[in-house]
Write a protein that holds these residues in place. Structure first.
Motif, PDB file in Angstrom:
ATOM      1  N   SER A 146       7.757   7.638  -2.284  1.00 23.55           N
ATOM      2  CA  SER A 146       6.764   8.385  -1.530  1.00 23.55           C
ATOM      3  C   SER A 146       7.215   9.805  -1.245  1.00 23.55           C
ATOM      4  O   SER A 146       8.395  10.101  -1.120  1.00 23.55           O
ATOM      5  N   GLU A 190       1.991   8.366   8.622  1.00 22.18           N
ATOM      6  CA  GLU A 190       1.760   8.013   7.226  1.00 22.18           C
ATOM      7  C   GLU A 190       0.402   8.528   6.785  1.00 22.18           C
ATOM      8  O   GLU A 190      -0.524   8.577   7.591  1.00 22.18           O
ATOM      9  N   PHE A 191       0.305   8.903   5.525  1.00 26.26           N
ATOM     10  CA  PHE A 191      -0.994   9.328   5.011  1.00 26.26           C
ATOM     11  C   PHE A 191      -1.053   9.077   3.512  1.00 26.26           C
ATOM     12  O   PHE A 191      -0.046   8.761   2.877  1.00 26.26           O
ATOM     13  N   TYR A 192      -2.236   9.217   2.968  1.00 25.63           N
ATOM     14  CA  TYR A 192      -2.426   8.990   1.541  1.00 25.63           C
ATOM     15  C   TYR A 192      -3.461   9.982   1.037  1.00 25.63           C
ATOM     16  O   TYR A 192      -4.500  10.172   1.658  1.00 25.63           O
ATOM     17  N   ASP A 193      -3.170  10.618  -0.079  1.00 24.81           N
ATOM     18  CA  ASP A 193      -4.104  11.594  -0.643  1.00 24.81           C
ATOM     19  C   ASP A 193      -4.175  11.394  -2.148  1.00 24.81           C
ATOM     20  O   ASP A 193      -3.206  11.659  -2.870  1.00 24.81           O
ATOM     21  N   GLU A 194      -5.313  10.908  -2.585  1.00 23.78           N
ATOM     22  CA  GLU A 194      -5.510  10.570  -3.993  1.00 23.78           C
ATOM     23  C   GLU A 194      -5.158  11.727  -4.927  1.00 23.78           C
ATOM     24  O   GLU A 194      -4.483  11.562  -5.931  1.00 23.78           O
ATOM     25  N   THR A 221       0.837  -1.191   0.000  1.00 26.51           N
ATOM     26  CA  THR A 221       0.000   0.000   0.000  1.00 26.51           C
ATOM     27  C   THR A 221       0.873   1.242   0.000  1.00 26.51           C
ATOM     28  O   THR A 221       1.540   1.543   0.974  1.00 26.51           O
ATOM     29  N   HIS A 222       0.865   1.928  -1.119  1.00 31.59           N
ATOM     30  CA  HIS A 222       1.657   3.150  -1.239  1.00 31.59           C
ATOM     31  C   HIS A 222       1.131   4.203  -0.273  1.00 31.59           C
ATOM     32  O   HIS A 222      -0.059   4.346  -0.082  1.00 31.59           O
ATOM     33  N   HIS A 223       2.055   4.929   0.338  1.00 33.04           N
ATOM     34  CA  HIS A 223       1.637   6.028   1.205  1.00 33.04           C
ATOM     35  C   HIS A 223       2.777   7.036   1.332  1.00 33.04           C
ATOM     36  O   HIS A 223       3.915   6.754   0.976  1.00 33.04           O
ATOM     37  N   ASP A 224       2.444   8.197   1.840  1.00 31.52           N
ATOM     38  CA  ASP A 224       3.446   9.241   2.031  1.00 31.52           C
ATOM     39  C   ASP A 224       3.758   9.384   3.517  1.00 31.52           C
ATOM     40  O   ASP A 224       3.107   8.743   4.344  1.00 31.52           O
ATOM     41  N   HIS A 225       4.769  10.191   3.844  1.00 33.25           N
ATOM     42  CA  HIS A 225       5.180  10.331   5.238  1.00 33.25           C
ATOM     43  C   HIS A 225       5.272  11.781   5.676  1.00 33.25           C
ATOM     44  O   HIS A 225       5.615  12.648   4.884  1.00 33.25           O
ATOM     45  N   GLU A 246      -1.481  12.321  -5.307  1.00 37.34           N
ATOM     46  CA  GLU A 246      -0.898  11.291  -6.172  1.00 37.34           C
ATOM     47  C   GLU A 246      -1.122  11.643  -7.640  1.00 37.34           C
ATOM     48  O   GLU A 246      -0.199  11.594  -8.450  1.00 37.34           O
TER      49      GLU A 246
END
Lengths: 140, 140
Positions: free
Chosen positions: A125, A100-104, A85-89, A107
């Motif tokens: 990331s 960690e978080f994820y924002d469509e 699961t790709h995510h950012d930091h 991306e």
DNA sequence: GTAGCTGCAAATGGTTTGCACGCGG
DNA sequence: CCGCGTGCAAACCATTTGCAGCTAC
């Protein structure tokens, strides 16, 4: 979880150091560990391991896709399990806390920017640096 | 442009190495230079400078806000002039090409994510890694 | 049994620091 | 002239590599 299977698939023998390191990543409360971190933990646990081996194993695991390497500005690399699961930091430059978080939308826009400039994006990331605002940020 | 004024304001004497290094950043076609890059260029130009001095000057300039330091994964730090305009970077992991871009929406969402997790964001730029797709990416 | 692994020690590469000299204000 | 700034060499720190012995299969 950490079947010797994963190692076999990567063409790696299921040796003690390798199994122990995998185990560490699965059982540790910290998702992000440096080579030095791992080495110290193993020595404390009484394992007879060399720092060079830790580095070699981490690199092999990264190449096998089991781990992901990050740099986080600190001068030393840290690794985390690759769960696909790709995510950012977001990293606190004072105390080292990592979230960690994820924002469509981010991306999408990263990819668009990359293409616009003639790049094929890697799954690398995004890392945001900042300082904890809440409370306990009393770093060494 | 590179008046000794800037240096004075930073409490730094206007010495030869400092002026030359500032000049280099202003006149070079490459916006992003490493300490080693700068050292080599200066030696080639016949300056009698030490690598240690280059490092010291770059660090001072960074602290004075004249330069910004980036890490870009390569193991060595690179610096660029601080023109006050925040931007992000796309870096080719094969040939090292660097492009700059800015996306308002990404900025907003970065900041939002940081706040959500209790961070106060630094003005640290986002870096995307990828490989050049267009043409001349024949790295050393 | 043998190729792949390992620990150790030495090498590497980027960066920093201690020190005596020397230039800028 | 005084002190900040410099070049040089040595120190540092994360990481890599060479090598002889060991181990998984």
């Amino acid at each position: 979880m950490h079947d010797p299977k994963d190692l076999k698939n990567a063409g790696l023998k299921a040796t003690l150091p390798r199994l122990k390191i995998l185990e560490l990543f699965e059982n540790s409360e910290q998702r992000h560990l440096s080579a030095e971190d791992i080495y110290k933990i193993m020595i404390t646990n009484g394992e007879d391991v060399g720092l060079a081996t830790v580095y070699r194993v981490l690199t092999q695991f990264e190449q096998a896709g089991l781990l992901v390497r990050h740099h986080f500005e600190s001068g030393k690399a840290v690794f985390e399990m690759n769960e696909g699961t790709h995510h950012d930091h977001i990293v606190c430059i004072k105390c080292g806390r990592v979230e960690e978080f994820y924002d469509e939308e981010i991306e999408k826009r990263q990819k668009a920017a990359a293409e616009k400039y003639g790049f094929s994006m890697q799954d690398h990331s995004l890392t945001i640096y900042g300082t904890c605002t809440k409370t306990s940020c009393n770093e060494s």
